[in-house]
Motif scaffolding. Structure first.
Motif, short mmCIF file in Angstrom:
data_model
loop_
_atom_site.label_atom_id
_atom_site.label_comp_id
_atom_site.label_asym_id
_atom_site.label_seq_id
_atom_site.Cartn_x
_atom_site.Cartn_y
_atom_site.Cartn_z
N ASN A 166 -49.91 17.05 -49.72
CA ASN A 166 -50.04 16.78 -48.29
C ASN A 166 -50.51 18.04 -47.57
OD1 ASN A 166 -49.87 15.85 -45.67
ND2 ASN A 166 -47.63 15.88 -45.60
N CYS A 167 -51.81 18.17 -47.42
CA CYS A 167 -52.39 19.38 -46.82
C CYS A 167 -51.92 19.58 -45.37
CB CYS A 167 -53.91 19.31 -46.85
SG CYS A 167 -54.63 19.42 -48.49
N ALA A 168 -51.64 18.48 -44.68
CA ALA A 168 -51.23 18.59 -43.28
C ALA A 168 -49.91 19.33 -43.12
CB ALA A 168 -51.11 17.18 -42.67
N TRP A 174 -44.72 18.68 -48.49
CA TRP A 174 -46.12 18.77 -48.92
C TRP A 174 -46.31 18.48 -50.40
CZ3 TRP A 174 -46.92 22.34 -52.72
CH2 TRP A 174 -46.02 23.42 -52.80
N ASP A 194 -51.92 26.66 -41.92
CA ASP A 194 -53.33 26.56 -41.55
C ASP A 194 -54.21 27.50 -42.37
OD1 ASP A 194 -52.76 24.64 -39.67
OD2 ASP A 194 -52.52 26.10 -38.04
N ALA A 241 -55.62 25.46 -51.37
CA ALA A 241 -55.64 24.52 -50.25
C ALA A 241 -56.13 25.24 -49.00
CB ALA A 241 -54.25 23.94 -50.01
N GLU A 242 -57.20 24.71 -48.41
CA GLU A 242 -57.78 25.34 -47.23
C GLU A 242 -58.67 24.32 -46.52
OE1 GLU A 242 -59.82 29.66 -46.12
OE2 GLU A 242 -60.11 28.79 -48.12
N ASN A 243 -58.58 24.28 -45.19
CA ASN A 243 -59.41 23.38 -44.38
C ASN A 243 -59.26 21.92 -44.82
OD1 ASN A 243 -60.47 25.61 -42.97
ND2 ASN A 243 -62.04 25.92 -44.56
N ASP A 244 -58.02 21.49 -45.04
CA ASP A 244 -57.71 20.11 -45.40
C ASP A 244 -58.30 19.68 -46.74
OD1 ASP A 244 -56.28 19.71 -43.04
OD2 ASP A 244 -58.09 19.17 -41.93
N GLY A 245 -58.67 20.63 -47.59
CA GLY A 245 -59.18 20.32 -48.92
C GLY A 245 -58.48 21.16 -49.96
#
Length: 234
Positions: free
Chosen positions: A124-126, A214, A130, A153-157
């Motif tokens: 769960n990237c959210a 997450w 950030d 994990a970076e920029n929702d990817g």
């Protein structure tokens, strides 16, 4: 595949879906895989020739179609309406398997490639910071090149790799393949695995505190085994 010689819709469905790898390929498409390399990561034992054959057959049967990617630089495979309607069937089959046959898993069924690919696509990237988050997984019972895995994990990817990306990990998991697989499938818990010294997690305290938010487990992890009930009723 030779037909059953029956007009029964169940027989016709089995003819369309019963070949080896077909349902697993549909599983991959339902889970968001659309490109050839994605299929290979989710199905590491399938040969390139077999993968191409199965994709071609699924197109011929109207279950899969080719589309241009959003950047218009590559081709992607997507399920048609007929293919999408297989979701409750495939997921129901997975739930049945989790309830009745997951205990039959042998060492030959353990696949670190599939495990890491599955874990990567459910993070769960959210719920992560950030900034860039680096997760390092070490399987002490495996040799190279499968002993170390990294998720960035970076920029929702999330990128998954077996080569050191050169960034200090924010969190480090140390375990063996069977324990991590059991954890992923819901057959053990983080607390139980840590107390038995089968799992060690160290790193950023914030990530550790928020881990349940997450670090998502298999969609079938909550399915309760029916074997104990069946045996008890006998």
């Amino acid at each position: 595949m030779k037909g059953y010689g029956q007009f029964c819709p169940i027989a016709k469905a089995c003819e369309a879906l019963g070949e080896r790898w077909t349902l697993l390929l549909i599983r991959e498409l339902l889970c968001g895989s659309h490109r050839y390399n994605d299929f290979k990561r989710g199905l590491p034992l399938i040969s390139p020739t077999m993968l191409s054959q199965r994709l071609n057959v699924l197109q011929q049967r109207g279950l899969v179609e080719l589309r241009r990617s959003e950047d218009n630089k590559s081709r992607e495979y997507h399920l048609t309406q007929a293919g999408l309607e297989l979701e409750p069937i495939v997921m129901g089959l997975g739930e049945w398997g989790a309830r009745w046959v997951r205990s039959q898993m042998s060492d030959d069924d353990l696949s670190v490639e599939l495990l890491m690919w599955d874990m990567r696509r459910t993070i769960n990237c959210a719920a992560l910071p950030d900034c860039r988050t680096v997760l390092h997984f070490e399987f002490h019972d495996l040799g190279q090149p499968y002993r170390h895995w990294w998720m960035l994990a970076e920029n929702d990817g999330i990128d998954l790799c077996v080569d050191d990306p050169g960034f200090d990990p924010d969190l480090h998991f140390i375990s063996d393949l069977r324990t991590m697989t059991a954890l992923w499938l819901g057959d053990t818990t983080i607390v139980a695995a840590e107390s038995d010294d089968r799992l060690k997690i160290c790193g950023a305290s914030l990530l550790l505190r928020n881990l349940p938010e997450w670090f998502m487990f298999s969609g079938f992890a909550a399915v309760k085994s029916g074997l104990s009930d069946a045996r008890g009723s006998g």
